[in-house]
Design a protein around this motif. Structure first.
Motif, PDB file in Angstrom:
ATOM      1  N   LEU A   1       0.714 -31.052  18.376  1.00  0.00           N
ATOM      2  CA  LEU A   1       1.764 -30.040  18.485  1.00  0.00           C
ATOM      3  C   LEU A   1       2.922 -30.354  17.543  1.00  0.00           C
ATOM      4  O   LEU A   1       3.467 -29.451  16.890  1.00  0.00           O
ATOM      5  N   ALA A   2       3.303 -31.628  17.464  1.00  0.00           N
ATOM      6  CA  ALA A   2       4.358 -32.023  16.521  1.00  0.00           C
ATOM      7  C   ALA A   2       3.919 -31.765  15.084  1.00  0.00           C
ATOM      8  O   ALA A   2       4.724 -31.361  14.237  1.00  0.00           O
ATOM      9  N   GLY A   3       2.624 -31.981  14.799  1.00  0.00           N
ATOM     10  CA  GLY A   3       2.100 -31.693  13.466  1.00  0.00           C
ATOM     11  C   GLY A   3       2.132 -30.213  13.149  1.00  0.00           C
ATOM     12  O   GLY A   3       2.435 -29.815  12.012  1.00  0.00           O
ATOM     13  N   ILE A   4       1.826 -29.372  14.138  1.00  0.00           N
ATOM     14  CA  ILE A   4       1.869 -27.922  13.939  1.00  0.00           C
ATOM     15  C   ILE A   4       3.294 -27.477  13.639  1.00  0.00           C
ATOM     16  O   ILE A   4       3.523 -26.617  12.780  1.00  0.00           O
ATOM     17  N   VAL A   5       4.271 -28.057  14.339  1.00  0.00           N
ATOM     18  CA  VAL A   5       5.678 -27.738  14.074  1.00  0.00           C
ATOM     19  C   VAL A   5       6.026 -28.042  12.625  1.00  0.00           C
ATOM     20  O   VAL A   5       6.642 -27.229  11.923  1.00  0.00           O
ATOM     21  N   ALA A   6       5.649 -29.217  12.149  1.00  0.00           N
ATOM     22  CA  ALA A   6       5.946 -29.600  10.765  1.00  0.00           C
ATOM     23  C   ALA A   6       5.224 -28.701   9.769  1.00  0.00           C
ATOM     24  O   ALA A   6       5.787 -28.334   8.730  1.00  0.00           O
ATOM     25  N   MET A   7       3.987 -28.331  10.073  1.00  0.00           N
ATOM     26  CA  MET A   7       3.227 -27.460   9.179  1.00  0.00           C
ATOM     27  C   MET A   7       3.871 -26.074   9.081  1.00  0.00           C
ATOM     28  O   MET A   7       4.024 -25.528   7.976  1.00  0.00           O
ATOM     29  N   LEU A   8       4.258 -25.517  10.228  1.00  0.00           N
ATOM     30  CA  LEU A   8       4.902 -24.203  10.228  1.00  0.00           C
ATOM     31  C   LEU A   8       6.262 -24.273   9.541  1.00  0.00           C
ATOM     32  O   LEU A   8       6.647 -23.342   8.818  1.00  0.00           O
ATOM     33  N   ALA A   9       6.991 -25.359   9.748  1.00  0.00           N
ATOM     34  CA  ALA A   9       8.284 -25.532   9.080  1.00  0.00           C
ATOM     35  C   ALA A   9       8.102 -25.633   7.571  1.00  0.00           C
ATOM     36  O   ALA A   9       8.922 -25.118   6.802  1.00  0.00           O
ATOM     37  N   ALA A  10       7.024 -26.279   7.126  1.00  0.00           N
ATOM     38  CA  ALA A  10       6.737 -26.367   5.695  1.00  0.00           C
ATOM     39  C   ALA A  10       6.491 -24.975   5.116  1.00  0.00           C
ATOM     40  O   ALA A  10       6.964 -24.652   4.016  1.00  0.00           O
ATOM     41  N   ALA A  11       5.763 -24.128   5.869  1.00  0.00           N
ATOM     42  CA  ALA A  11       5.531 -22.754   5.417  1.00  0.00           C
ATOM     43  C   ALA A  11       6.839 -21.992   5.310  1.00  0.00           C
ATOM     44  O   ALA A  11       7.061 -21.230   4.352  1.00  0.00           O
ATOM     45  N   TYR A  12       7.734 -22.202   6.291  1.00  0.00           N
ATOM     46  CA  TYR A  12       9.052 -21.569   6.233  1.00  0.00           C
ATOM     47  C   TYR A  12       9.831 -22.046   5.022  1.00  0.00           C
ATOM     48  O   TYR A  12      10.417 -21.241   4.286  1.00  0.00           O
ATOM     49  N   TYR A  13       9.857 -23.342   4.785  1.00  0.00           N
ATOM     50  CA  TYR A  13      10.656 -23.873   3.683  1.00  0.00           C
ATOM     51  C   TYR A  13      10.101 -23.464   2.323  1.00  0.00           C
ATOM     52  O   TYR A  13      10.863 -23.306   1.367  1.00  0.00           O
TER      53      TYR A  13
ATOM     54  N   VAL B   1      10.413 -23.827  17.947  1.00  0.00           N
ATOM     55  CA  VAL B   1      11.179 -24.362  19.083  1.00  0.00           C
ATOM     56  C   VAL B   1      10.363 -24.330  20.378  1.00  0.00           C
ATOM     57  O   VAL B   1      10.308 -25.349  21.095  1.00  0.00           O
ATOM     58  N   PRO B   2       9.691 -23.216  20.734  1.00  0.00           N
ATOM     59  CA  PRO B   2       8.842 -23.258  21.932  1.00  0.00           C
ATOM     60  C   PRO B   2       7.739 -24.311  21.844  1.00  0.00           C
ATOM     61  O   PRO B   2       7.419 -24.962  22.846  1.00  0.00           O
ATOM     62  N   ILE B   3       7.160 -24.518  20.657  1.00  0.00           N
ATOM     63  CA  ILE B   3       6.122 -25.537  20.522  1.00  0.00           C
ATOM     64  C   ILE B   3       6.706 -26.926  20.744  1.00  0.00           C
ATOM     65  O   ILE B   3       6.081 -27.796  21.372  1.00  0.00           O
TER      66      ILE B   3
END
Length: 233
Positions: free
Chosen positions: A47-59, A85-87
């Protein structure tokens, strides 16, 4: 295809690039980390990895927007927060779930509160509801999450845990949610009620805050998971 160059004096654009690279590296590390930890730790690390991956897509997208237009419409950031944030809140839930399973109802309450918190702040910031109401709903949602991790079932399970590693990891995760997440209502308040701040400065603050709120958050989970898994072997 036109190449958009990052100017040497563009500090804001530099922070977008810095976080893009940091998020990619963190996502790769966390996904690799799921292979280093025991089975019960794989979900919170993933889940922490998914957060970082989605944040990378945003950035990646945010960097392109900034270099092209020199501005950052608030909707881009809220799209990121509405998912990440929910994740992160659920990652906290499953982090403690490695010790004892929290109530299923708490899972849904945390998920709904996190979504409502972000939506309320967005609607207040863009004028879909009164800014004060959006601010207050967001604060109440944040305080509810803090209440659960300090005094609620999550905090209770952590206190009763026999694992020093889990207790230490949860202590630092709570600090991230307490101190790191405080930047969101603070910037909202400044932008809506205290005269505002220019987009460049605001983006720098938000971007650097994500080192704590998303990168450090994930690394804390990975450290605790790896240490606990090594002890269990």
């Amino acid at each position: 295809m036109e190449v958009k160059l990052l100017q040497s004096t563009d500090v804001t654009g530099g922070t977008f690039t810095l976080l893009l690279i940091g998020m990619i590296g963190t996502a790769v590390l966390l996904f690799l980390g799921t292979g280093w930890v025991s089975r019960k730790w794989k979900l919170p690390v993933a889940l922490a990895g998914i957060v970082a991956m989605l944040a990378a897509a945003y950035y990646w997208q945010a960097r392109e927007v900034w270099l092209t237009a020199g501005q950052m419409p608030v909707i881009y950031r809220y799209i990121d927060w509405l998912i990440t944030v929910p994740i992160q809140v659920l990652a906290l839930y499953f982090f403690i779930g490695t010790v004892a399973r929290p109530p299923t109802g708490l899972f849904w309450r945390l998920l709904v509160v996190a979504i409502v918190m972000i939506l309320a702040r967005y609607m207040g910031e863009v004028g879909f509801m009164h800014p004060t109401l959006g601010f207050l709903i967001g604060i109440v949602g944040w305080l509810y999450i803090l209440g659960e991790v300090y005094f609620g079932k999550l905090g209770e399970i952590n206190t009763k845990s026999a694992s020093e590693t889990v207790q230490t990891g949860f202590f630092w995760l709570r600090l991230v949610v307490t101190i790191g997440w405080a930047i969101y209502p603070l910037c909202y308040f400044i932008g809506s009620f205290a005269g505002g701040v220019d987009e460049g400065t605001l983006s720098i603050v938000y971007n650097l805050a994500d080192f704590i709120n998303q990168i450090l958050f994930g690394l804390i989970i990975l450290y605790a998971a790896a240490k606990e898994s090594a002890t269990a072997r």
